[in-house]
Design a protein around this motif. Structure first.
Motif, PDB file in Angstrom:
ATOM      1  N   MET A   1       0.813  -1.204   0.000  1.00 58.38           N
ATOM      2  CA  MET A   1       0.000   0.000   0.000  1.00 58.38           C
ATOM      3  C   MET A   1       0.856   1.268   0.000  1.00 58.38           C
ATOM      4  O   MET A   1       0.410   2.307  -0.411  1.00 58.38           O
ATOM      5  CB  MET A   1      -0.916  -0.035   1.221  1.00 58.38           C
ATOM      6  CG  MET A   1      -2.359   0.291   1.006  1.00 58.38           C
ATOM      7  SD  MET A   1      -2.939   0.292  -0.684  1.00 58.38           S
ATOM      8  CE  MET A   1      -4.609  -0.060  -0.406  1.00 58.38           C
ATOM      9  N   GLU A   2       2.091   1.159   0.459  1.00 60.21           N
ATOM     10  CA  GLU A   2       2.992   2.298   0.491  1.00 60.21           C
ATOM     11  C   GLU A   2       3.181   2.899  -0.911  1.00 60.21           C
ATOM     12  O   GLU A   2       3.262   4.115  -1.071  1.00 60.21           O
ATOM     13  CB  GLU A   2       4.334   1.848   1.063  1.00 60.21           C
ATOM     14  CG  GLU A   2       5.316   2.944   1.327  1.00 60.21           C
ATOM     15  CD  GLU A   2       6.563   2.398   1.992  1.00 60.21           C
ATOM     16  OE1 GLU A   2       7.653   2.638   1.456  1.00 60.21           O
ATOM     17  OE2 GLU A   2       6.430   1.724   3.028  1.00 60.21           O
ATOM     18  N   THR A   3       3.248   2.034  -1.927  1.00 67.17           N
ATOM     19  CA  THR A   3       3.393   2.491  -3.308  1.00 67.17           C
ATOM     20  C   THR A   3       2.212   3.358  -3.709  1.00 67.17           C
ATOM     21  O   THR A   3       2.387   4.456  -4.249  1.00 67.17           O
ATOM     22  CB  THR A   3       3.516   1.274  -4.255  1.00 67.17           C
ATOM     23  OG1 THR A   3       4.747   0.619  -3.982  1.00 67.17           O
ATOM     24  CG2 THR A   3       3.487   1.709  -5.708  1.00 67.17           C
ATOM     25  N   LEU A   4       1.000   2.883  -3.444  1.00 66.97           N
ATOM     26  CA  LEU A   4      -0.191   3.642  -3.816  1.00 66.97           C
ATOM     27  C   LEU A   4      -0.262   4.963  -3.054  1.00 66.97           C
ATOM     28  O   LEU A   4      -0.670   5.986  -3.615  1.00 66.97           O
ATOM     29  CB  LEU A   4      -1.457   2.815  -3.595  1.00 66.97           C
ATOM     30  CG  LEU A   4      -2.753   3.464  -4.095  1.00 66.97           C
ATOM     31  CD1 LEU A   4      -2.666   3.814  -5.578  1.00 66.97           C
ATOM     32  CD2 LEU A   4      -3.936   2.549  -3.825  1.00 66.97           C
ATOM     33  N   VAL A   5       0.150   4.980  -1.806  1.00 67.88           N
ATOM     34  CA  VAL A   5       0.155   6.216  -1.017  1.00 67.88           C
ATOM     35  C   VAL A   5       1.057   7.259  -1.677  1.00 67.88           C
ATOM     36  O   VAL A   5       0.685   8.424  -1.824  1.00 67.88           O
ATOM     37  CB  VAL A   5       0.587   5.948   0.448  1.00 67.88           C
ATOM     38  CG1 VAL A   5       0.847   7.246   1.191  1.00 67.88           C
ATOM     39  CG2 VAL A   5      -0.474   5.125   1.161  1.00 67.88           C
ATOM     40  N   ALA A   6       2.244   6.846  -2.101  1.00 68.64           N
ATOM     41  CA  ALA A   6       3.177   7.769  -2.765  1.00 68.64           C
ATOM     42  C   ALA A   6       2.598   8.281  -4.084  1.00 68.64           C
ATOM     43  O   ALA A   6       2.680   9.475  -4.390  1.00 68.64           O
ATOM     44  CB  ALA A   6       4.520   7.080  -3.003  1.00 68.64           C
ATOM     45  N   ILE A   7       1.996   7.394  -4.855  1.00 68.27           N
ATOM     46  CA  ILE A   7       1.392   7.790  -6.130  1.00 68.27           C
ATOM     47  C   ILE A   7       0.219   8.734  -5.878  1.00 68.27           C
ATOM     48  O   ILE A   7       0.088   9.771  -6.536  1.00 68.27           O
ATOM     49  CB  ILE A   7       0.947   6.553  -6.940  1.00 68.27           C
ATOM     50  CG1 ILE A   7       2.171   5.714  -7.337  1.00 68.27           C
ATOM     51  CG2 ILE A   7       0.146   6.975  -8.168  1.00 68.27           C
ATOM     52  CD1 ILE A   7       1.836   4.356  -7.924  1.00 68.27           C
ATOM     53  N   ASN A   8      -0.646   8.393  -4.925  1.00 64.90           N
ATOM     54  CA  ASN A   8      -1.804   9.233  -4.596  1.00 64.90           C
ATOM     55  C   ASN A   8      -1.374  10.642  -4.192  1.00 64.90           C
ATOM     56  O   ASN A   8      -1.978  11.631  -4.612  1.00 64.90           O
ATOM     57  CB  ASN A   8      -2.618   8.620  -3.458  1.00 64.90           C
ATOM     58  CG  ASN A   8      -3.415   7.413  -3.885  1.00 64.90           C
ATOM     59  OD1 ASN A   8      -3.593   7.158  -5.077  1.00 64.90           O
ATOM     60  ND2 ASN A   8      -3.889   6.657  -2.917  1.00 64.90           N
ATOM     61  N   ARG A   9      -0.345  10.717  -3.364  1.00 57.46           N
ATOM     62  CA  ARG A   9       0.143  12.014  -2.889  1.00 57.46           C
ATOM     63  C   ARG A   9       0.561  12.893  -4.073  1.00 57.46           C
ATOM     64  O   ARG A   9       0.238  14.072  -4.141  1.00 57.46           O
ATOM     65  CB  ARG A   9       1.312  11.795  -1.924  1.00 57.46           C
ATOM     66  CG  ARG A   9       1.777  13.055  -1.219  1.00 57.46           C
ATOM     67  CD  ARG A   9       2.909  12.797  -0.214  1.00 57.46           C
ATOM     68  NE  ARG A   9       2.606  11.700   0.698  1.00 57.46           N
ATOM     69  CZ  ARG A   9       3.333  10.588   0.821  1.00 57.46           C
ATOM     70  NH1 ARG A   9       4.429  10.416   0.114  1.00 57.46           N
ATOM     71  NH2 ARG A   9       2.984   9.658   1.684  1.00 57.46           N
ATOM     72  N   TRP A  10       1.261  12.300  -5.025  1.00 61.38           N
ATOM     73  CA  TRP A  10       1.728  13.062  -6.185  1.00 61.38           C
ATOM     74  C   TRP A  10       0.561  13.451  -7.096  1.00 61.38           C
ATOM     75  O   TRP A  10       0.466  14.589  -7.535  1.00 61.38           O
ATOM     76  CB  TRP A  10       2.788  12.265  -6.951  1.00 61.38           C
ATOM     77  CG  TRP A  10       3.411  13.080  -8.032  1.00 61.38           C
ATOM     78  CD1 TRP A  10       4.407  14.005  -7.891  1.00 61.38           C
ATOM     79  CD2 TRP A  10       3.063  13.072  -9.405  1.00 61.38           C
ATOM     80  NE1 TRP A  10       4.701  14.569  -9.110  1.00 61.38           N
ATOM     81  CE2 TRP A  10       3.886  14.005 -10.056  1.00 61.38           C
ATOM     82  CE3 TRP A  10       2.130  12.361 -10.159  1.00 61.38           C
ATOM     83  CZ2 TRP A  10       3.820  14.256 -11.418  1.00 61.38           C
ATOM     84  CZ3 TRP A  10       2.053  12.604 -11.521  1.00 61.38           C
ATOM     85  CH2 TRP A  10       2.891  13.540 -12.140  1.00 61.38           C
ATOM     86  N   LEU A  11      -0.345  12.504  -7.355  1.00 61.84           N
ATOM     87  CA  LEU A  11      -1.489  12.789  -8.238  1.00 61.84           C
ATOM     88  C   LEU A  11      -2.384  13.888  -7.670  1.00 61.84           C
ATOM     89  O   LEU A  11      -2.968  14.670  -8.422  1.00 61.84           O
ATOM     90  CB  LEU A  11      -2.313  11.524  -8.496  1.00 61.84           C
ATOM     91  CG  LEU A  11      -1.691  10.526  -9.462  1.00 61.84           C
ATOM     92  CD1 LEU A  11      -2.512   9.250  -9.504  1.00 61.84           C
ATOM     93  CD2 LEU A  11      -1.539  11.123 -10.852  1.00 61.84           C
ATOM     94  N   ALA A  12      -2.497  13.960  -6.358  1.00 62.51           N
ATOM     95  CA  ALA A  12      -3.342  14.986  -5.725  1.00 62.51           C
ATOM     96  C   ALA A  12      -2.793  16.392  -5.964  1.00 62.51           C
ATOM     97  O   ALA A  12      -3.545  17.367  -5.893  1.00 62.51           O
ATOM     98  CB  ALA A  12      -3.461  14.718  -4.227  1.00 62.51           C
ATOM     99  N   LYS A  13      -1.505  16.508  -6.268  1.00 56.99           N
ATOM    100  CA  LYS A  13      -0.886  17.817  -6.487  1.00 56.99           C
ATOM    101  C   LYS A  13      -0.924  18.255  -7.953  1.00 56.99           C
ATOM    102  O   LYS A  13      -0.616  19.398  -8.258  1.00 56.99           O
ATOM    103  CB  LYS A  13       0.568  17.788  -6.013  1.00 56.99           C
ATOM    104  CG  LYS A  13       0.711  17.583  -4.525  1.00 56.99           C
ATOM    105  CD  LYS A  13       2.170  17.469  -4.136  1.00 56.99           C
ATOM    106  CE  LYS A  13       2.316  17.148  -2.665  1.00 56.99           C
ATOM    107  NZ  LYS A  13       3.707  16.891  -2.304  1.00 56.99           N
ATOM    108  N   GLN A  14      -1.261  17.352  -8.850  1.00 58.44           N
ATOM    109  CA  GLN A  14      -1.314  17.667 -10.282  1.00 58.44           C
ATOM    110  C   GLN A  14      -2.746  18.058 -10.652  1.00 58.44           C
ATOM    111  O   GLN A  14      -3.658  17.980  -9.833  1.00 58.44           O
ATOM    112  CB  GLN A  14      -0.843  16.464 -11.097  1.00 58.44           C
ATOM    113  CG  GLN A  14       0.496  15.892 -10.668  1.00 58.44           C
ATOM    114  CD  GLN A  14       1.584  16.936 -10.563  1.00 58.44           C
ATOM    115  OE1 GLN A  14       1.831  17.697 -11.494  1.00 58.44           O
ATOM    116  NE2 GLN A  14       2.241  16.984  -9.412  1.00 58.44           N
TER     117      GLN A  14
END
Length: 145
Positions: A1-14
């Protein structure tokens, strides 16, 4: 789940997603502002029914696309490639995502375009800030919503 958390964090800023759809041997790509729902792992966009990409999509279609920044330095490159499925939301199911979209992009309140969901099946996040060519991968489980 750590991978998805990192991806989610970045996508939320775009804020801009690019996606491509195929229909009867024809390909077409489009760009749109998006609201990203980390719980559903989905983008929500607005698009008129008369656009070429909407006509090719119909009510539902497979898609592939990207979200990326525009850094001038290779060491700062970050971006997501994805596959998924796009579908036009029915009026009743679009209320919550539409409200969130309007909060993110207040000018959208003046638009009557239908809401579409791009439900992601696979994500590949390239993040050179973690080391050149660093990639994080996520696949939707068959049991995920």
């Amino acid at each position: 789940m750590e991978t998805l958390v990192a991806i989610n964090r970045w996508l939320a800023k775009q804020h801009v997603v690019s996606w491509c759809v195929a229909n009867r041997g024809e390909l077409w790509c489009a760009n749109a502002f998006y609201f990203y729902d980390a719980q559903r792992v989905a983008f929500y966009i607005l698009s008129e029914d008369h656009t070429r990409h909407s006509q090719m999509t119909g009510l539902q279609a497979k898609v592939a696309g990207t979200v990326n920044g525009q850094p001038k330095t290779v060491a700062l490159i970050r971006g997501v490639q994805f596959t998924g499925e796009i579908r036009r939301l029915e009026e009743g199911e679009s209320e919550a995502p539409r409200a969130q979209y309007n909060r993110r992009f207040p000018v959208a309140r003046m638009l009557s375009a239908p809401m579409w969901e791009i439900r992601l099946h696979e994500l590949k996040f390239t993040d050179n800030t973690m080391g050149f060519g660093k990639k994080l991968h996520w696949l939707r489980d068959s049991g995920a919503q």
